[in-house]
Design a protein around this motif. Sequence first.
Motif, PDB file in Angstrom:
ATOM      1  N   LEU A  72      29.039 -21.780  21.260  1.00 13.54           N
ATOM      2  CA  LEU A  72      27.847 -22.228  20.530  1.00 13.54           C
ATOM      3  C   LEU A  72      27.761 -21.640  19.122  1.00 13.54           C
ATOM      4  O   LEU A  72      27.316 -22.315  18.202  1.00 13.54           O
ATOM      5  CB  LEU A  72      26.570 -21.922  21.317  1.00 13.54           C
ATOM      6  CG  LEU A  72      26.338 -22.805  22.553  1.00 13.54           C
ATOM      7  CD1 LEU A  72      24.951 -22.530  23.121  1.00 13.54           C
ATOM      8  CD2 LEU A  72      26.496 -24.288  22.245  1.00 13.54           C
ATOM      9  N   ARG A  73      28.200 -20.389  18.956  1.00 14.86           N
ATOM     10  CA  ARG A  73      28.137 -19.844  17.581  1.00 14.86           C
ATOM     11  C   ARG A  73      29.039 -20.641  16.651  1.00 14.86           C
ATOM     12  O   ARG A  73      28.643 -21.020  15.551  1.00 14.86           O
ATOM     13  CB  ARG A  73      28.482 -18.354  17.553  1.00 14.86           C
ATOM     14  CG  ARG A  73      27.241 -17.479  17.763  1.00 14.86           C
ATOM     15  CD  ARG A  73      27.474 -16.017  17.408  1.00 14.86           C
ATOM     16  NE  ARG A  73      27.658 -15.768  15.992  1.00 14.86           N
ATOM     17  CZ  ARG A  73      26.665 -15.622  15.115  1.00 14.86           C
ATOM     18  NH1 ARG A  73      25.400 -15.702  15.496  1.00 14.86           N
ATOM     19  NH2 ARG A  73      26.938 -15.388  13.853  1.00 14.86           N
ATOM     20  N   MET A  74      30.235 -20.939  17.109  1.00 16.36           N
ATOM     21  CA  MET A  74      31.155 -21.731  16.288  1.00 16.36           C
ATOM     22  C   MET A  74      30.580 -23.129  16.021  1.00 16.36           C
ATOM     23  O   MET A  74      30.621 -23.629  14.910  1.00 16.36           O
ATOM     24  CB  MET A  74      32.500 -21.832  17.000  1.00 16.36           C
ATOM     25  CG  MET A  74      33.571 -22.511  16.178  1.00 16.36           C
ATOM     26  SD  MET A  74      34.995 -22.977  17.196  1.00 16.36           S
ATOM     27  CE  MET A  74      34.393 -24.499  17.935  1.00 16.36           C
ATOM     28  N   ARG A  75      30.006 -23.739  17.036  1.00 20.65           N
ATOM     29  CA  ARG A  75      29.523 -25.108  16.865  1.00 20.65           C
ATOM     30  C   ARG A  75      28.274 -25.174  15.982  1.00 20.65           C
ATOM     31  O   ARG A  75      27.931 -26.247  15.491  1.00 20.65           O
ATOM     32  CB  ARG A  75      29.233 -25.733  18.225  1.00 20.65           C
ATOM     33  CG  ARG A  75      30.479 -25.936  19.076  1.00 20.65           C
ATOM     34  CD  ARG A  75      30.258 -27.055  20.052  1.00 20.65           C
ATOM     35  NE  ARG A  75      30.898 -26.849  21.331  1.00 20.65           N
ATOM     36  CZ  ARG A  75      31.909 -27.604  21.773  1.00 20.65           C
ATOM     37  NH1 ARG A  75      32.391 -28.561  21.017  1.00 20.65           N
ATOM     38  NH2 ARG A  75      32.411 -27.375  22.969  1.00 20.65           N
ATOM     39  N   HIS A  76      27.592 -24.048  15.820  1.00 19.48           N
ATOM     40  CA  HIS A  76      26.434 -24.053  14.926  1.00 19.48           C
ATOM     41  C   HIS A  76      26.779 -23.580  13.512  1.00 19.48           C
ATOM     42  O   HIS A  76      25.929 -23.627  12.629  1.00 19.48           O
ATOM     43  CB  HIS A  76      25.294 -23.202  15.513  1.00 19.48           C
ATOM     44  CG  HIS A  76      24.621 -23.867  16.671  1.00 19.48           C
ATOM     45  ND1 HIS A  76      25.148 -23.870  17.931  1.00 19.48           N
ATOM     46  CD2 HIS A  76      23.480 -24.589  16.737  1.00 19.48           C
ATOM     47  CE1 HIS A  76      24.356 -24.557  18.738  1.00 19.48           C
ATOM     48  NE2 HIS A  76      23.333 -25.007  18.039  1.00 19.48           N
ATOM     49  N   ILE A  81      21.392 -21.525   9.776  1.00 21.01           N
ATOM     50  CA  ILE A  81      20.311 -21.164  10.698  1.00 21.01           C
ATOM     51  C   ILE A  81      19.804 -19.780  10.318  1.00 21.01           C
ATOM     52  O   ILE A  81      20.397 -18.755  10.668  1.00 21.01           O
ATOM     53  CB  ILE A  81      20.771 -21.205  12.169  1.00 21.01           C
ATOM     54  CG1 ILE A  81      21.359 -22.590  12.496  1.00 21.01           C
ATOM     55  CG2 ILE A  81      19.589 -20.884  13.090  1.00 21.01           C
ATOM     56  CD1 ILE A  81      21.836 -22.743  13.933  1.00 21.01           C
ATOM     57  N   GLY A  82      18.724 -19.768   9.551  1.00 18.17           N
ATOM     58  CA  GLY A  82      18.036 -18.532   9.183  1.00 18.17           C
ATOM     59  C   GLY A  82      16.758 -18.423   9.996  1.00 18.17           C
ATOM     60  O   GLY A  82      16.538 -19.187  10.939  1.00 18.17           O
ATOM     61  N   PRO A  83      15.906 -17.463   9.653  1.00 14.12           N
ATOM     62  CA  PRO A  83      14.663 -17.268  10.413  1.00 14.12           C
ATOM     63  C   PRO A  83      13.771 -18.515  10.436  1.00 14.12           C
ATOM     64  O   PRO A  83      13.115 -18.771  11.462  1.00 14.12           O
ATOM     65  CB  PRO A  83      13.954 -16.120   9.685  1.00 14.12           C
ATOM     66  CG  PRO A  83      14.890 -15.604   8.654  1.00 14.12           C
ATOM     67  CD  PRO A  83      16.113 -16.444   8.601  1.00 14.12           C
ATOM     68  N   ALA A 117      18.744 -16.778  22.877  1.00 15.73           N
ATOM     69  CA  ALA A 117      19.812 -17.667  22.397  1.00 15.73           C
ATOM     70  C   ALA A 117      19.548 -18.096  20.950  1.00 15.73           C
ATOM     71  O   ALA A 117      20.459 -18.121  20.120  1.00 15.73           O
ATOM     72  CB  ALA A 117      19.939 -18.885  23.311  1.00 15.73           C
ATOM     73  N   ALA A 118      18.292 -18.413  20.645  1.00 20.99           N
ATOM     74  CA  ALA A 118      17.969 -18.847  19.281  1.00 20.99           C
ATOM     75  C   ALA A 118      18.204 -17.707  18.283  1.00 20.99           C
ATOM     76  O   ALA A 118      18.740 -17.923  17.198  1.00 20.99           O
ATOM     77  CB  ALA A 118      16.532 -19.353  19.202  1.00 20.99           C
TER      78      ALA A 118
END
Length: 126
Positions: A72-76, A81-83, A117-118
């Motif tokens: 998921l980290r790679m796919r995002h 994706i910041g705060p 997760a978020a």
Amino acid sequence: PQNRSLYEAVGGEETFRRIVARFYAEVARDEVLRPLYPGEDLGPAEDKLRWFLMQYWGGPHTYGERRGHPRLRMRHAPFKIGPIERDAWLRCMRIAVDEERLPEPYRTQLWQYLEMAAHSLMNSLE
Ligand code: HEM
């Protein structure tokens, strides 16, 4: 029973279908999140998130069969994706989970996972 999956305990696929559909109804009108999603149709993103969450909580392995390892980290990584994005995602998800009125301890268990997760998918400090 103690070792029944959360997936089964909360009502299986139909419950996940409602939560994820409600989540994407919010995303569709969110001015922070909507522009991040490629294309007109949020349907494919909805399918992937539903399959992923069902598998994560002990349901069928549809996600793995269709998408492989989540990474998921790679796919995002393509999306900033910041705060602000994280909070927008959690705000949409909060509405979706709350409307489902899941019994405890499942509601808290699901929610704590989604928050964690978020946070973990943030890839920008601003
Ligand atoms: C894919 C945004 C958090 C699970 C995506 C996509 C975007 C996105 C734009 C691409 C959609 C597509 O491929 O059609 C975000 C943002 C988040 C966030 C802004 C804010 C923190 C999460 C979290 C989870 C998650 C917390 C899991 C609990 C997924 C999955 C996919 C996905 C499973 C599809 C991956 C695949 O290609 O198989 N996300 N996401 N996302 N996201 Fe997120």
